[in-house]
Design an enzyme around this catalytic site. Structure first.
Site, PDB file in Angstrom:
ATOM      1  N   ASP A 301      -5.913 -14.642 -10.395  1.00  0.00           N
ATOM      2  CA  ASP A 301      -5.327 -13.922 -11.524  1.00  0.00           C
ATOM      3  C   ASP A 301      -5.257 -12.447 -11.151  1.00  0.00           C
ATOM      4  O   ASP A 301      -6.284 -11.777 -11.030  1.00  0.00           O
ATOM      5  CB  ASP A 301      -6.164 -14.119 -12.782  1.00  0.00           C
ATOM      6  CG  ASP A 301      -5.466 -13.635 -14.049  1.00  0.00           C
ATOM      7  OD1 ASP A 301      -4.532 -12.822 -13.938  1.00  0.00           O
ATOM      8  OD2 ASP A 301      -5.867 -14.069 -15.146  1.00  0.00           O
ATOM      9  N   ARG A 303      -3.652 -10.056 -12.839  1.00  0.00           N
ATOM     10  CA  ARG A 303      -3.229  -9.229 -13.965  1.00  0.00           C
ATOM     11  C   ARG A 303      -4.217  -8.098 -14.250  1.00  0.00           C
ATOM     12  O   ARG A 303      -5.395  -8.183 -13.924  1.00  0.00           O
ATOM     13  CB  ARG A 303      -3.073 -10.097 -15.217  1.00  0.00           C
ATOM     14  CG  ARG A 303      -1.899 -11.057 -15.141  1.00  0.00           C
ATOM     15  CD  ARG A 303      -1.840 -11.972 -16.330  1.00  0.00           C
ATOM     16  NE  ARG A 303      -2.973 -12.900 -16.368  1.00  0.00           N
ATOM     17  CZ  ARG A 303      -3.145 -13.821 -17.305  1.00  0.00           C
ATOM     18  NH1 ARG A 303      -2.265 -13.931 -18.284  1.00  0.00           N
ATOM     19  NH2 ARG A 303      -4.182 -14.631 -17.266  1.00  0.00           N
TER      20      ARG A 303
END
Length: 386
Positions: A301, A303
């Protein structure tokens, strides 16, 4: 037919073994129903909501053998057609329920992981705001933001006229009242012939309203997903989550506190659309979503939520109720110095699990299972449909 197999029998054979997430192929129209089918398709083929015909409809036939059949599902869409628009998916009387959280203590319901946070928040500015009416009557205000860390235009979808952007409302040198209204720095509603923005010189609105007495707004931090929101993908539930967040924020019970969807342009958990499509091919070759990212030499991930924190602060929010299943997102959106405090986590439960529409597919079940087992998302495994 010379082969002794009718068109309808052939259609049934062709569609028997399709996976559950495929829309069935259109059934051939028999000669005796061509006329009645034409009138139905003309009226209903473009409907997005799938709503039943209104009471008193006169389109039914008195003969059961010639009963009008609804048009077949589109070949281009799965069981749902995004965007569903707020208020369609489930009854408007349903209330979002959450649990109190406190990231300052280990037992605060925010998981055990410590996400990496930016040392300082990005500099952001709201460039323009516009009112967006929806087909269900709900109105929202779309805010477009620019920042100093990337060249992307991130968005805040705001429910409730009392939630305002400080950077948008601030006066700008040399601008006229018309300039202010055109970029959305006005109070009340725009109408033909209006000449004043209604903003006082300090940049705040003239309504006299205060947010001190209101409960924290419901907030969703949503990352862009072209495939799930626009291309009808059944590999993830992103499109459904966006629609459900908008529906919950449109409930009458939420009118006083309002709601905000922070829409971040970080496709594919931050790896971009091209790499995300490569990850899809790896998933078809046997990898799960986490493994596919790692094989492409990306984090599971990638982000970041510093932009979301800065945007929420610009919208005047210090306490929020966060709509998420991801405990890491709670700590991440609060910022490096807890500039924002998440007071409550509201679960984002797939509609299919609640028996209220939505969709199921082999891919999305594996996607959610990986979220739970490898990414620590707070969803009950026992509710995954089998």
């Amino acid at each position: 037919m010379g082969s002794g197999v009718s068109r309808e029998q052939q259609w049934q054979q062709d569609t028997t073994n399709l996976p559950s997430f495929y829309s069935p192929r259109s059934r051939p129209v028999r000669d005796d129903e061509a006329d009645t089918r034409a009138s139905v398709v003309d009226r209903d083929a473009l409907s997005l909501s799938g709503a039943a015909q209104p009471a008193g409809s006169t389109t039914t036939s008195t003969s059961s053998s010639n009963a009008v059949q609804p048009p077949p599902p589109s070949l281009l869409s799965p069981a749902f057609t995004p965007p569903a628009t707020p208020g369609i998916a489930t009854p408007s009387s349903e209330q979002p329920r959450g649990v109190p959280v406190d990231s300052s203590i280990p037992s605060g319901g925010c998981g055990t992981k410590r996400p990496r946070l930016l040392e300082t928040l990005p500099a952001i500015q709201c460039i323009v705001r516009a009112r967006i009416p929806t087909v269900t009557g709900t109105e929202m205000f779309l805010h477009l933001y620019k920042n100093n860390v990337d060249n992307k235009e991130h968005l805040a979808i705001v429910f409730g006229p009392h939630i305002r952007s400080k950077s948008l409302d601030a006066p700008r040198e040399g601008e006229t009242e018309m300039d202010r209204m055109v970029r959305g720095a006005y109070t009340g509603r725009l109408y033909p012939g209006r000449t004043k923005s209604g903003m006082i010189s300090g940049g705040s609105d003239d309504t006299g309203e205060t947010s001190a007495a209101r409960s924290p707004p419901l907030v969703r931090i949503h990352s862009e997903c072209y495939t799930g929101e626009t291309a009808w993908s059944a590999r993830c539930d992103c499109g459904e989550q966006l629609d459900e967040a908008a529906r919950l924020m449109s409930l009458p019970s939420n009118a006083s506190s309002g709601g905000i969807i922070v829409y971040l342009r970080q496709e594919g958990r931050g790896i971009g659309l091209g790499e995300k499509l490569k990850a899809y091919n790896l998933q078809d070759l046997g990898s799960d979503t986490v493994e596919a990212n790692l094989l492409l030499r990306h984090p599971a991930d990638a982000r970041s939520y510093g932009l979301a924190t800065a945007m929420l602060l610009d919208l005047g929010q210090r306490e929020i109720r966060l709509l998420t299943n991801n405990p890491e997102k709670i700590r991440a959106v609060e910022g490096p110095n807890r500039e924002i405090r998440v007071t409550e986590r509201v679960a984002m439960v797939p509609l299919g699990w609640k028996g209220k529409g939505g969709f199921t597919s082999r891919e999305v079940e594996g996607y959610l299972k990986t979220k739970i087992e490898k990414m620590g998302h707070m969803l009950d495994m026992a509710t995954i449909p089998r």
